[in-house]
Design a protein around this motif. Sequence first.
Motif, PDB file in Angstrom:
ATOM      1  N   ASN A  48       4.783   5.336  -5.889  1.00  0.00           N
ATOM      2  CA  ASN A  48       4.505   4.319  -6.296  1.00  0.00           C
ATOM      3  C   ASN A  48       4.906   3.225  -5.282  1.00  0.00           C
ATOM      4  O   ASN A  48       5.744   3.611  -4.430  1.00  0.00           O
ATOM      5  CB  ASN A  48       4.866   4.029  -7.615  1.00  0.00           C
ATOM      6  N   ARG A  50       7.006  -0.527  -5.252  1.00  0.00           N
ATOM      7  CA  ARG A  50       7.636  -1.445  -6.287  1.00  0.00           C
ATOM      8  C   ARG A  50       6.911  -3.114  -5.752  1.00  0.00           C
ATOM      9  O   ARG A  50       6.906  -3.373  -4.682  1.00  0.00           O
ATOM     10  CB  ARG A  50       8.902  -1.733  -6.050  1.00  0.00           C
ATOM     11  N   SER A  93       5.264  -7.610  -0.661  1.00  0.00           N
ATOM     12  CA  SER A  93       4.920  -6.624  -2.028  1.00  0.00           C
ATOM     13  C   SER A  93       3.766  -7.209  -2.839  1.00  0.00           C
ATOM     14  O   SER A  93       3.097  -6.599  -3.639  1.00  0.00           O
ATOM     15  CB  SER A  93       6.141  -6.225  -2.602  1.00  0.00           C
ATOM     16  N   SER A 110       1.176   3.580 -14.798  1.00  0.00           N
ATOM     17  CA  SER A 110       2.262   4.265 -14.691  1.00  0.00           C
ATOM     18  C   SER A 110       2.076   5.493 -15.470  1.00  0.00           C
ATOM     19  O   SER A 110       1.358   5.406 -16.696  1.00  0.00           O
ATOM     20  CB  SER A 110       3.659   3.629 -15.106  1.00  0.00           C
ATOM     21  N   LEU A 117       8.538   1.629 -15.639  1.00  0.00           N
ATOM     22  CA  LEU A 117       8.115   1.220 -14.353  1.00  0.00           C
ATOM     23  C   LEU A 117       6.686   0.727 -14.461  1.00  0.00           C
ATOM     24  O   LEU A 117       6.249   0.355 -13.533  1.00  0.00           O
ATOM     25  CB  LEU A 117       7.994   2.419 -13.680  1.00  0.00           C
ATOM     26  N   THR A 120       6.929  -2.833 -12.872  1.00  0.00           N
ATOM     27  CA  THR A 120       7.468  -3.173 -11.804  1.00  0.00           C
ATOM     28  C   THR A 120       6.854  -2.502 -10.655  1.00  0.00           C
ATOM     29  O   THR A 120       6.846  -2.694  -9.455  1.00  0.00           O
ATOM     30  CB  THR A 120       9.131  -2.638 -11.522  1.00  0.00           C
ATOM     31  N   ASN A 121       6.139  -1.157 -10.956  1.00  0.00           N
ATOM     32  CA  ASN A 121       5.705  -0.277 -10.008  1.00  0.00           C
ATOM     33  C   ASN A 121       4.208  -0.093 -10.062  1.00  0.00           C
ATOM     34  O   ASN A 121       3.858   0.464 -11.149  1.00  0.00           O
ATOM     35  CB  ASN A 121       6.437   0.691  -9.780  1.00  0.00           C
ATOM     36  N   GLY A 438      10.512   2.891  -5.856  1.00  0.00           N
ATOM     37  CA  GLY A 438       9.279   2.407  -5.109  1.00  0.00           C
ATOM     38  C   GLY A 438       9.713   1.352  -4.047  1.00  0.00           C
ATOM     39  O   GLY A 438       8.620   0.918  -3.175  1.00  0.00           O
ATOM     40  N   SER A 442       7.761  -0.212  -0.317  1.00  0.00           N
ATOM     41  CA  SER A 442       7.879  -1.680  -0.107  1.00  0.00           C
ATOM     42  C   SER A 442       8.059  -2.105   1.038  1.00  0.00           C
ATOM     43  O   SER A 442       7.518  -3.024   1.840  1.00  0.00           O
ATOM     44  CB  SER A 442       8.474  -2.563  -1.418  1.00  0.00           C
TER      45      SER A 442
END
Length: 469
Positions: A48, A50, A93, A110, A117, A120-121, A438, A442
């Motif tokens: 993944n 971020r 990002s 996710s 996550l 955020t990811n 992650g 990024s």
Amino acid sequence: MTVDVLVIGGGNAALCAALMAREAGASVLLLEAAPREWRGGNSAHTRNLRCMHDAPQDVLTDAYPEEEFWQDLLKVTGGQTDEALARLTIRASSHCRDWMRGHGVHFQPSLSGTLHLSRTNAFFMGGGKALVNAYYRSAEKLGVQVRYSAPVDRLELQDGRFVAAFVGSERIAAKACVLAAGGFESNREWLREAWGQNARGEWPSDNFAIRGTRFNQGVLLRQLLQAGADTIGDPTQAHMVAIDARAPLYDGGICTRIDCVSLGVVVNREGRRFYDEGEDFWPKRYAIWGRLVAQQPGQVAYSVIDAKAAGRFMPPVFPGTRADTLPELAQKLGLDVPAFMQTLNGYNAACRVGRFDHTLLDDCHTEQLLPAKTHWARSIDKAPFYGYALKPGVTFTYLGLKTDETAAVSFGGVPSANLFVAGEMMAGNVLGKGYTAGVGMSIGTAFGRIAGVQAAQAAMKSGVHHAAA
């Protein structure tokens, strides 16, 4: 042969650089040290990216604003980060995913078990291997030349400028170059040099496993250090995770990680706890545990849980050691039973259980216990019990080349006009220590894209343009 832009490396950062340089009109040659079947470096093991976002976006829930991302990074690095470059990464990002999709990368929500996550990811559908394959397909369609099994032995530099690279005796000239060849984590001799010997005359790094590629030897990083390039980072700092002690020496990847640390206790080979297992959410703290284990006797530790933890973490590839009693578990793990039981009894007695909630920083904690367990502290008292032997797993090292917002390599504070760096070779600018899930992708995506554009512009400025093959 001569091209406009030479990209050295074959993972995410290298591919982003190659694609961006080609889109900018440069002819591009990418040299991957690994054979085709092992291409992609550590990026093939990722899952993944971020992402900063101010509102829900497709696979991302809620919002994850710049300031929160920055505070998360500040906390895990303990302030050892270049704020300008960190914020550049964070902002980048937020707007890279449409470009990624344009090159065949697909995202998905996710996964079950990837706690905390979803906000955020952004997860890659098919994981890092699918991302790498998508980028290679796109690169080849666009006319990027790719060579496998082509490790670069040395660079020809002149007054801080890139002139040529050597693959064996073959000299490859280019108008500009992007270095994205990874850290030195696969170089056992360099790890020994960095970590040294302990008081017992042992080499701690001999017990490390390399979670990713065996091809990141740090050859060009070493050469640039010797050539006077400006550097950043501590050679002993790394993305280092506690992994299953049965993991292979190389390429174990994500499935060897042990994710139940926050749900139980961790003891060393003397049966003693040594750190707060509930300090913070796992995605922010999982990458400190490899270094913690590396500092323990024999570079080994044991994660211990009971039946209450079952189903609350992503199961590793190997089952844990199972026992019906704690003394039996200690025996099976080869630990001193009285010492182990003293630790477990002391921990159980110190637990103050409130409302257990593994999705929050809850109020289940210990009292009058050192080290404390500050969240998710519950007695380990429900059979069956499980133990996982842990050893340090190195993902990538943080010693790298100092850079700026143009991704240029600098010599004596002067940025090179045509030599750029991305990915693990410069991640130490943002990650002085610590990690949060992650963020490596990024950094690689942000600086890979910047380096590709800058290299193409530097090549065009040279006045000689080489058409793509």
